[in-house]
Scaffold this active site. Sequence first.
Site, short mmCIF file in Angstrom:
data_model
loop_
_atom_site.label_atom_id
_atom_site.label_comp_id
_atom_site.label_asym_id
_atom_site.label_seq_id
_atom_site.Cartn_x
_atom_site.Cartn_y
_atom_site.Cartn_z
N LYS A 54 0.84 -1.21 0.00
CA LYS A 54 0.00 0.00 0.00
C LYS A 54 0.87 1.26 0.00
O LYS A 54 0.60 2.23 -0.70
CB LYS A 54 -0.94 0.00 1.22
CG LYS A 54 -2.05 -1.05 1.08
CD LYS A 54 -2.80 -1.32 2.37
CE LYS A 54 -3.79 -2.46 2.19
NZ LYS A 54 -4.47 -2.88 3.40
N GLN A 98 -4.20 -1.57 9.86
CA GLN A 98 -4.16 -2.90 9.23
C GLN A 98 -4.73 -3.95 10.17
O GLN A 98 -4.29 -4.07 11.32
CB GLN A 98 -2.70 -3.24 8.84
CG GLN A 98 -2.56 -4.52 8.05
CD GLN A 98 -3.24 -4.46 6.68
OE1 GLN A 98 -3.16 -3.47 5.97
NE2 GLN A 98 -3.95 -5.53 6.32
N ASP A 119 -10.63 3.23 4.53
CA ASP A 119 -10.86 1.79 4.41
C ASP A 119 -12.37 1.49 4.40
O ASP A 119 -12.80 0.40 4.03
CB ASP A 119 -10.23 1.08 5.62
CG ASP A 119 -9.18 0.08 5.19
OD1 ASP A 119 -9.07 -0.18 3.98
OD2 ASP A 119 -8.47 -0.44 6.07
#
Length: 288
Positions: A54, A98, A119
């Site tokens: 990412k 994460q 997200d």
Amino acid sequence: MSAKIIDGKAIANDIRAEVARGVEKLKRERGVTPGLATVLVGDNPASHKYVSMKRKACAEAGIESYHYELPKTVAPEEVLALVRKLGADRGVHGILVQLPLPFDDRPVLEAVPLSKDVDGFHPLNIGALAMKGREPDFAPCTPAGVIELLDRSGTRIAGADAVVLGRSNIVGMPVALLLVARDATVTVCHSKTRSIEEVCRRADILVAAIGRARFVKGSWVKPGATVIDVGTNMIEDPKATGGKRLVGDVDFEAASQVAGRITPVPGGVGPMTIAMLLRNTLRSAERS
Ligand SMILES: NC(=O)c1ccc[n+]([C@@H]2O[C@H](COP(=O)([O-])OP(=O)(O)OC[C@H]3O[C@@H](n4cnc5c(N)ncnc54)[C@H](OP(=O)(O)O)[C@@H]3O)[C@@H](O)[C@H]2O)c1
């Protein structure tokens, strides 16, 4: 019939190039550089790999990434404090925690301000997805990537009969909600669904997100349907390097003889997740 292969890698590259142009424009016109903060807790190798992919993708698109790595012994309150600090930081437009975390992730995910939830996992963003006439600030990346693949492959969503296999918070359910919002008629299947193959046979759009290797057989696919395979499963294959190979939830060889369009694994949904994360980060910076 032989299906048209939906090339997720090429589509993701197009989106990444669009994002890079958008970033350039934002810097030029407003002097704003989009920033994404990544928070990684513990030493899970897969999580490290995802975060580094990412960050690399951010760098390629001109997005600044701010990386925070914490040991798995860290107190949850410390992670919460970090997320709150990033929430108040004007240079940070997106916060990515994460998953999985080595403790209950809910308080941490809920501490991410809605406007920086790139997200799309905040319960209020998911809730907005489920409400008619409301739009979330951000849709979750993999589900949004599924919709983008349908759109960019020329699949008509409005009025279609869609079947989603899987009802997880991160893939199945948000995909189903996004399809409803786009006027598809949606059936969601899960581990207790009866006659799943018959349900699948009715689908103009079939999305498989269950994590079971080659679960969907060719005979379950309606002729001409669009099949989106989200599943990622490693199977033994003595002929493959390392003796293992990545396959999806769909028996690709058989289904591609029946479907009208189909995504491969790898190279289908996988590359879309990061592309959508970059796009969400750019959108957040544009709104800031
Ligand atoms: N970027 C990407 O490419 C990406 C991103 C995320 C996930 N994935 C992949 O997508 C797959 C699904 O991920 P996930 O996180 O959504 O998985 P998950 O949380 O394990 O959820 C699996 C879902 O599938 C259902 N299911 C399991 N076995 C089934 C069966 N035999 N028949 C019907 N339904 C069944 C479960 O039903 P119940 O609810 O009844 O238990 C559940 O709703 C995985 O292979 C994952 O690796 C890919």
